[in-house]
Design a protein around this motif. Sequence first.
Motif, PDB file in Angstrom:
ATOM      1  N   UNK A 185       0.782  -1.299  -0.147  1.00 46.80           N
ATOM      2  CA  UNK A 185      -0.198   0.036  -0.042  1.00 46.80           C
ATOM      3  C   UNK A 185       0.760   1.318  -0.040  1.00 46.80           C
ATOM      4  N   UNK A 186       1.925   1.125  -0.821  1.00 49.87           N
ATOM      5  CA  UNK A 186       2.790   2.544  -1.121  1.00 49.87           C
ATOM      6  C   UNK A 186       3.406   2.958   0.341  1.00 49.87           C
ATOM      7  N   UNK A 187       3.536   2.070   1.051  1.00 46.51           N
ATOM      8  CA  UNK A 187       4.128   2.306   2.208  1.00 46.51           C
ATOM      9  C   UNK A 187       3.307   2.455   3.628  1.00 46.51           C
ATOM     10  N   UNK A 188       2.042   2.474   3.267  1.00 49.62           N
ATOM     11  CA  UNK A 188       0.725   2.648   4.475  1.00 49.62           C
ATOM     12  C   UNK A 188       0.965   3.974   5.216  1.00 49.62           C
ATOM     13  N   UNK A 189       1.542   4.841   4.786  1.00 49.39           N
ATOM     14  CA  UNK A 189       1.603   6.176   5.372  1.00 49.39           C
ATOM     15  C   UNK A 189       0.947   7.277   4.729  1.00 49.39           C
ATOM     16  N   UNK A 190       0.023   7.983   5.811  1.00 45.29           N
ATOM     17  CA  UNK A 190      -0.738   8.953   5.200  1.00 45.29           C
ATOM     18  C   UNK A 190      -0.170  10.019   4.243  1.00 45.29           C
ATOM     19  N   UNK A 191      -0.880  10.497   2.990  1.00 49.67           N
ATOM     20  CA  UNK A 191      -0.284  11.338   1.949  1.00 49.67           C
ATOM     21  C   UNK A 191       0.221  12.721   2.776  1.00 49.67           C
ATOM     22  N   UNK A 192      -0.572  13.006   3.721  1.00 52.11           N
ATOM     23  CA  UNK A 192      -0.069  14.312   4.258  1.00 52.11           C
ATOM     24  C   UNK A 192       1.090  14.405   4.777  1.00 52.11           C
ATOM     25  N   UNK A 193       1.767  13.239   5.074  1.00 49.22           N
ATOM     26  CA  UNK A 193       3.195  13.343   5.573  1.00 49.22           C
ATOM     27  C   UNK A 193       4.232  13.693   4.310  1.00 49.22           C
ATOM     28  N   UNK A 194       3.578  13.436   2.965  1.00 49.43           N
ATOM     29  CA  UNK A 194       4.498  13.969   2.019  1.00 49.43           C
ATOM     30  C   UNK A 194       5.703  13.163   1.391  1.00 49.43           C
ATOM     31  N   UNK A 195       6.147  13.430   0.272  1.00 51.40           N
ATOM     32  CA  UNK A 195       7.207  12.473  -0.394  1.00 51.40           C
ATOM     33  C   UNK A 195       8.730  12.853   0.189  1.00 51.40           C
ATOM     34  N   UNK A 196       8.592  13.966   0.972  1.00 47.34           N
ATOM     35  CA  UNK A 196       9.947  14.547   1.538  1.00 47.34           C
ATOM     36  C   UNK A 196      10.043  13.733   2.776  1.00 47.34           C
ATOM     37  N   UNK A 197       8.995  13.080   3.428  1.00 40.09           N
ATOM     38  CA  UNK A 197       9.158  12.547   4.742  1.00 40.09           C
ATOM     39  C   UNK A 197      10.478  11.468   4.587  1.00 40.09           C
ATOM     40  N   UNK A 198      11.440  11.601   5.690  1.00 44.11           N
ATOM     41  CA  UNK A 198      12.433  10.617   5.664  1.00 44.11           C
ATOM     42  C   UNK A 198      12.170   9.138   5.563  1.00 44.11           C
ATOM     43  N   UNK A 199      10.763   8.882   5.926  1.00 44.39           N
ATOM     44  CA  UNK A 199      10.453   7.509   5.848  1.00 44.39           C
ATOM     45  C   UNK A 199      10.206   7.010   4.444  1.00 44.39           C
ATOM     46  N   UNK A 200       9.453   8.052   3.536  1.00 41.06           N
ATOM     47  CA  UNK A 200       9.232   7.657   2.376  1.00 41.06           C
ATOM     48  C   UNK A 200      10.447   7.818   1.480  1.00 41.06           C
ATOM     49  N   UNK A 201      11.373   8.736   1.934  1.00 38.79           N
ATOM     50  CA  UNK A 201      12.797   8.710   1.214  1.00 38.79           C
ATOM     51  C   UNK A 201      13.459   7.134   1.131  1.00 38.79           C
ATOM     52  N   UNK A 202      13.221   6.929   2.315  1.00 34.02           N
ATOM     53  CA  UNK A 202      14.094   5.464   2.572  1.00 34.02           C
ATOM     54  C   UNK A 202      13.465   4.354   1.693  1.00 34.02           C
ATOM     55  N   UNK A 203      11.988   4.577   1.513  1.00 32.58           N
ATOM     56  CA  UNK A 203      11.392   3.448   0.716  1.00 32.58           C
ATOM     57  C   UNK A 203      11.959   3.946  -0.873  1.00 32.58           C
ATOM     58  N   UNK A 204      12.207   4.974  -1.157  1.00 34.41           N
ATOM     59  CA  UNK A 204      12.370   5.347  -2.498  1.00 34.41           C
ATOM     60  C   UNK A 204      13.895   4.806  -2.570  1.00 34.41           C
ATOM     61  N   UNK A 205      14.897   4.814  -1.500  1.00 35.31           N
ATOM     62  CA  UNK A 205      16.494   4.450  -1.522  1.00 35.31           C
ATOM     63  C   UNK A 205      16.390   2.760  -1.844  1.00 35.31           C
ATOM     64  N   UNK A 206      15.230   2.195  -1.213  1.00 35.50           N
ATOM     65  CA  UNK A 206      15.451   0.754  -1.323  1.00 35.50           C
ATOM     66  C   UNK A 206      14.810   0.307  -2.319  1.00 35.50           C
ATOM     67  N   UNK A 207      14.151   0.987  -3.139  1.00 32.65           N
ATOM     68  CA  UNK A 207      13.396   0.560  -4.456  1.00 32.65           C
ATOM     69  C   UNK A 207      14.709   0.839  -5.623  1.00 32.65           C
ATOM     70  N   UNK A 208      15.263   2.221  -5.346  1.00 29.75           N
ATOM     71  CA  UNK A 208      16.402   2.466  -6.589  1.00 29.75           C
ATOM     72  C   UNK A 208      17.644   1.608  -6.311  1.00 29.75           C
TER      73      UNK A 208
END
Length: 302
Positions: A185-208
């Motif tokens: 579920x795209x990381x199951x974090x609320x979209x209000x946290x934004x793509x700049x959130x450190x957790x979302x950025x970690x998810x992007x790093x793991x994908x890349x």
Amino acid sequence: MSAAPQEPPACQGPDPFVNPPGFAVPAHACDTHAHVIGHVNGPADRFPMVANRSYTPPPAPESAYLGMLDSLGMARGVLVQISVYGTDNRCMVESLKAHPDRLRGVAVVAPDVGDEELEALHAAGVRGIRINVLFGGGVAIEEMERLAARVAPLGWHIQLLIDARNLPELGPRMMKLPVEVVFDHMGHMPVSSGVVHPGFQWMLRLLREGKAWVKLSGAYRISQLGAPFHDTLDFARTLVAAAPERCVWGSDWPHVSVEGPMFNTGALLDLLPLWVPEEAVRNRILVDNPARLYGFATATAG
């Protein structure tokens, strides 16, 4: 006298009518996230639910799921062991065995699972295990390394139902695992946290870095605005831009534990052209990526 234990709250079932998709779904498309629950005509206690579950779902049998896939024009599906059954994978496994060319599975197993059980699950079509820390009945994240070591020889992955806001702490552990991980579920974090959130950025790093995959699913679980869930656009497009070869799509049928009015499953699939406007990339997400991740026969979208 102590009070009787409270029954987990009942949740509604899915909309039985599925709107056909508003775009051309390619041949061999795959829904990578769904659950089967009991059998309409079977005894209610055949697959008992665990006492520590977070909710009580209505039946969602294999026949209803396959009918939903047919309505969407999707050839393949991946069944994920639902939390209410704990580590009892029998309901899911029965469906996998009945449709070996069409279905694959993701199981939930105990940390001390035996080799014989893992081999039987693999033969049935299981290709990963799930760690679910958000709903009762799951396996703890503390067991991640132990379980990864057990399933690595099978070529499986670990699917994670976690809040990606916790990835700054968990990400370094995942980088060291001998298996790949798949985020629900795209990381199951609320979209209000934004793509700049450190957790979302970690998810992007793991994908890349080729360590993770992500399911473009569960829009209703992360949206702040509700249907038609268009506030998920930034999340989805950022994930696809980071690693289109690491994205898959899932319906999350039968949409358990949903608050508010039930939406139509077809409307969820119709989000995909908004998230992924390029047809070639969209077809890769629907066909080639899941074929590789779950071991379906290789097929090129067309």
